[in-house]
Design a protein around this motif. Sequence first.
Motif, PDB file in Angstrom:
ATOM      1  N   ASP A  31       0.813  -1.211   0.000  1.00 31.51           N
ATOM      2  CA  ASP A  31       0.000   0.000   0.000  1.00 31.51           C
ATOM      3  C   ASP A  31       0.852   1.269   0.000  1.00 31.51           C
ATOM      4  OD1 ASP A  31       0.940  -0.447   2.602  1.00 31.51           O
ATOM      5  OD2 ASP A  31      -0.696   0.727   3.460  1.00 31.51           O
ATOM      6  N   LEU A  82       3.119   4.075  -1.751  1.00 32.66           N
ATOM      7  CA  LEU A  82       3.474   4.720  -3.009  1.00 32.66           C
ATOM      8  C   LEU A  82       4.933   5.137  -2.893  1.00 32.66           C
ATOM      9  CD1 LEU A  82       2.699   5.944  -5.765  1.00 32.66           C
ATOM     10  CD2 LEU A  82       2.079   8.035  -4.512  1.00 32.66           C
ATOM     11  N   ASN A 118      -8.396   1.684   0.254  1.00 30.78           N
ATOM     12  CA  ASN A 118      -9.650   2.416   0.019  1.00 30.78           C
ATOM     13  C   ASN A 118     -10.182   3.020   1.281  1.00 30.78           C
ATOM     14  OD1 ASN A 118      -9.643   1.851  -2.681  1.00 30.78           O
ATOM     15  ND2 ASN A 118     -10.666  -0.113  -2.419  1.00 30.78           N
ATOM     16  N   TYR A 137      -2.715   3.110  -1.430  1.00 30.85           N
ATOM     17  CA  TYR A 137      -3.559   2.261  -2.257  1.00 30.85           C
ATOM     18  C   TYR A 137      -4.741   1.644  -1.493  1.00 30.85           C
ATOM     19  CZ  TYR A 137       0.211   2.725  -5.593  1.00 30.85           C
ATOM     20  OH  TYR A 137       1.152   3.227  -6.455  1.00 30.85           O
TER      21      TYR A 137
END
Length: 108
Positions: A43, A45, A108, A106
């Motif tokens: 998750d 970035l 939600n 990443y």
Amino acid sequence: KQKTAYEIGVRLVGSEMCIRDRFVTGWIDAIMALACMAKCGSDVLVLTLEIKISFLNSARIGEIISTAKVIKNTKSIAFLEGKIENTDGALIATGTCTAKLKHNFYKN
């Protein structure tokens, strides 16, 4: 540590039958980001802040192997290194990178 193989086809080479440097740079950058995500979490970035690539040999048509690892990371910064070599083990390029990490990007 992350390892990936690429197949260099005719459409990626120039008139001198060598792969363009921008592709090599992109592959090293990508494998370093994948190594960082493997260590820090999927998750995360990975944003390249600085990258240095040393081109040592020409990449030609055929398979190449890229590997990378995280040298050190904190919660927000990572120091990475990667390399590309041909299937005979000849070094094509090496790279280092400083990256900013954005956690939970990443999710939600």
